[in-house]
Design a protein around this motif. Structure first.
Motif, PDB file in Angstrom:
ATOM      1  N   SER A   1       0.843  -1.186   0.000  1.00 59.81           N
ATOM      2  CA  SER A   1       0.000   0.000   0.000  1.00 59.81           C
ATOM      3  C   SER A   1       0.890   1.252   0.000  1.00 59.81           C
ATOM      4  CB  SER A   1      -0.873  -0.046   1.258  1.00 59.81           C
ATOM      5  OG  SER A   1      -1.686   1.076   1.283  1.00 59.81           O
ATOM      6  N   GLY A   2       0.555   2.188  -0.878  1.00 58.22           N
ATOM      7  CA  GLY A   2       1.314   3.439  -0.926  1.00 58.22           C
ATOM      8  C   GLY A   2       2.543   3.372  -1.817  1.00 58.22           C
ATOM      9  N   SER A   3       2.745   2.263  -2.514  1.00 61.08           N
ATOM     10  CA  SER A   3       3.967   2.144  -3.329  1.00 61.08           C
ATOM     11  C   SER A   3       3.855   2.883  -4.661  1.00 61.08           C
ATOM     12  CB  SER A   3       4.319   0.672  -3.556  1.00 61.08           C
ATOM     13  OG  SER A   3       3.243  -0.026  -4.136  1.00 61.08           O
ATOM     14  N   GLY A   4       2.652   3.344  -5.007  1.00 60.77           N
ATOM     15  CA  GLY A   4       2.514   4.165  -6.218  1.00 60.77           C
ATOM     16  C   GLY A   4       1.778   3.481  -7.360  1.00 60.77           C
ATOM     17  N   LYS A   5       1.172   2.343  -7.095  1.00 62.64           N
ATOM     18  CA  LYS A   5       0.533   1.563  -8.170  1.00 62.64           C
ATOM     19  C   LYS A   5      -0.628   2.331  -8.816  1.00 62.64           C
ATOM     20  CE  LYS A   5      -0.576  -1.698  -5.274  1.00 62.64           C
ATOM     21  NZ  LYS A   5      -0.142  -1.056  -3.997  1.00 62.64           N
ATOM     22  N   SER A   6      -1.526   2.865  -7.961  1.00 59.13           N
ATOM     23  CA  SER A   6      -2.676   3.612  -8.509  1.00 59.13           C
ATOM     24  C   SER A   6      -2.196   4.847  -9.237  1.00 59.13           C
ATOM     25  CB  SER A   6      -3.603   4.073  -7.389  1.00 59.13           C
ATOM     26  OG  SER A   6      -4.300   3.007  -6.878  1.00 59.13           O
ATOM     27  N   THR A   7      -1.228   5.520  -8.664  1.00 57.01           N
ATOM     28  CA  THR A   7      -0.724   6.747  -9.297  1.00 57.01           C
ATOM     29  C   THR A   7      -0.153   6.418 -10.672  1.00 57.01           C
ATOM     30  OG1 THR A   7      -0.235   7.597  -7.098  1.00 57.01           O
ATOM     31  CG2 THR A   7       0.737   8.783  -8.949  1.00 57.01           C
TER      32      THR A   7
HETATM   33  N1  LIG Z   1      -3.959  13.104  -4.735  1.00 59.43           N
HETATM   34  C1  LIG Z   1      -3.031  12.843  -3.814  1.00 59.43           C
HETATM   35  N2  LIG Z   1      -2.523  13.813  -3.036  1.00 59.43           N
HETATM   36  C2  LIG Z   1      -1.561  13.547  -2.115  1.00 59.43           C
HETATM   37  N3  LIG Z   1      -1.021  12.333  -1.890  1.00 59.43           N
HETATM   38  C3  LIG Z   1      -1.494  11.327  -2.648  1.00 59.43           C
HETATM   39  C4  LIG Z   1      -2.524  11.507  -3.639  1.00 59.43           C
HETATM   40  N4  LIG Z   1      -2.777  10.312  -4.223  1.00 59.43           N
HETATM   41  C5  LIG Z   1      -1.957   9.421  -3.644  1.00 59.43           C
HETATM   42  N5  LIG Z   1      -1.193  10.021  -2.684  1.00 59.43           N
HETATM   43  C6  LIG Z   1      -0.171   9.362  -1.878  1.00 59.43           C
HETATM   44  O1  LIG Z   1       0.785   8.807  -2.781  1.00 59.43           O
HETATM   45  C7  LIG Z   1       1.252   7.555  -2.295  1.00 59.43           C
HETATM   46  C8  LIG Z   1       1.031   6.486  -3.335  1.00 59.43           C
HETATM   47  O2  LIG Z   1      -0.360   6.297  -3.483  1.00 59.43           O
HETATM   48  P1  LIG Z   1      -0.972   5.227  -4.493  1.00 59.43           P
HETATM   49  O3  LIG Z   1      -2.451   5.278  -4.291  1.00 59.43           O
HETATM   50  O4  LIG Z   1      -0.441   5.454  -5.854  1.00 59.43           O
HETATM   51  O5  LIG Z   1      -0.360   3.882  -3.917  1.00 59.43           O
HETATM   52  P2  LIG Z   1      -0.862   2.405  -4.114  1.00 59.43           P
HETATM   53  O6  LIG Z   1       0.365   1.582  -4.250  1.00 59.43           O
HETATM   54  O7  LIG Z   1      -1.855   2.337  -5.213  1.00 59.43           O
HETATM   55  O8  LIG Z   1      -1.551   2.103  -2.712  1.00 59.43           O
HETATM   56  P3  LIG Z   1      -2.850   1.213  -2.343  1.00 59.43           P
HETATM   57  O9  LIG Z   1      -2.455  -0.222  -2.588  1.00 59.43           O
HETATM   58  O10 LIG Z   1      -3.071   1.513  -0.904  1.00 59.43           O
HETATM   59  O11 LIG Z   1      -3.974   1.685  -3.239  1.00 59.43           O
HETATM   60  C9  LIG Z   1       0.499   7.281  -0.999  1.00 59.43           C
HETATM   61  O12 LIG Z   1       1.335   7.660   0.078  1.00 59.43           O
HETATM   62  C10 LIG Z   1      -0.707   8.189  -1.097  1.00 59.43           C
HETATM   63  O13 LIG Z   1      -1.158   8.576   0.175  1.00 59.43           O
END
Ligand SMILES: Nc1ncnc2c1ncn2[C@@H]1O[C@H](COP(=O)(O)OP(=O)(O)OP(=O)(O)O)[C@@H](O)[C@H]1O
Length: 242
Positions: A36-42
């Motif tokens: 979680s938080g590794s950046g996958k969704s981003t």
């Molecule tokens: N719009 C935003 N503004 C500020 N911080 C953000 C935003 N979107 C994501 N983050 C932060 O960026 C980091 C990566 O988020 P992201 O959702 O890409 O991770 P993830 O790997 O998809 O996590 P998860 O498995 O929990 O969905 C996290 O620390 C998140 O809190």
């Protein structure tokens, strides 16, 4: 083909994508996993231009991602996105949810859009629900409608961001089965999921992200049996024991 080169992204002080290089070939299925938080969704959201990037480049079939205007609408048609929450229009029927995009963005005639939409709803197994509102469907059915809606734009690549994580366990497989069949039909797919069964069945490559970086990439077979990095090993031992 989707190519990311040196993609960097900050949210304030948080360096959420750190020099991502990733090439996804036509017809390739890439599963992205990581804590979680590794950046996958981003990562997914930058490919669909829901997020801008600070630096680097992203191209789809050689064309750079547009910033705005008509070109952005074209990109949205090139990239089909399926989210964890189905994001269907609540007051439109299932059929309208699927026809709306092509009618608005591509100028498809309503009768033709309806015919195409019915074929897609058939393909994902919910044609008999076409006249219902999304709330009348189960979560698994709604997610299948969301897949049909994304396919309606004839995308070059499909992005899936944890498409089954909001579903009850008994509905997960019905969505994964649709995704497996798309993969077998040769759809280019980037799939964020922790459903390792899907990765084993359908992925050509697993990409492991941690701390905004791609730490490791391998075929599913190699990745699951012999991850190279300690971070991937730790992560796998956690998710596989759940
Ligand atoms: N719009 C935003 N503004 C500020 N911080 C953000 C935003 N979107 C994501 N983050 C932060 O960026 C980091 C990566 O988020 P992201 O959702 O890409 O991770 P993830 O790997 O998809 O996590 P998860 O498995 O929990 O969905 C996290 O620390 C998140 O809190």
């Amino acid at each position: 083909m989707v190519v990311l080169t040196g993609v960097d992204k900050h949210f304030g002080d948080l360096h959420v994508l750190q020099g991502i290089d990733l090439t996804v070939s036509r017809g390739e299925v890439v599963v992205v996993i990581g804590p979680s938080g590794s950046g996958k969704s981003t990562l997914c959201r930058t490919i669909n231009r829901l997020e801008t990037i600070d630096s680097g480049t992203i191209t789809i079939d050689g064309a750079p991602l547009p910033e705005e205007g008509r070109e952005l609408a074209r990109l949205r048609a090139d990239v089909g996105m399926v989210f964890q929450s189905f994001n269907l229009f609540a007051h439109k029927t299932v059929l309208e949810n699927v026809t709306l995009g092509p009618i608005k963005a591509k100028g498809t005639k309503p009768a033709q859009a309806r015919e195409q939409a019915m074929a897609l709803l058939e393909r994902v197994g919910v044609a008999n629900q076409a006249d219902k509102l999304p709330a009348q469907l189960s979560g698994g059915q709604q997610q299948r409608v969301a897949i049909a809606r994304a396919l309606a734009m004839s995308p070059k690549v499909m992005l899936f961001d944890e498409p089954t994580s909001a579903l009850d366990p008994e509905m997960i497989n019905e969505v994964l089965d649709v995704m497996v069949s798309l993969a077998r039909e040769g759809m280019t797919m980037i799939v964020v999921t922790h459903e390792m069964g899907f990765a084993r069945k359908a992925a050509h490559r697993v990409v492991f992200m941690d701390g905004g970086q791609i730490v490791e990439e391998a075929t599913p077979e190699t990745f699951f049996t012999a991850p190279r990095s300690d971070r991937a090993r730790d992560f796998l031992s956690k998710i596989l024991t759940h």
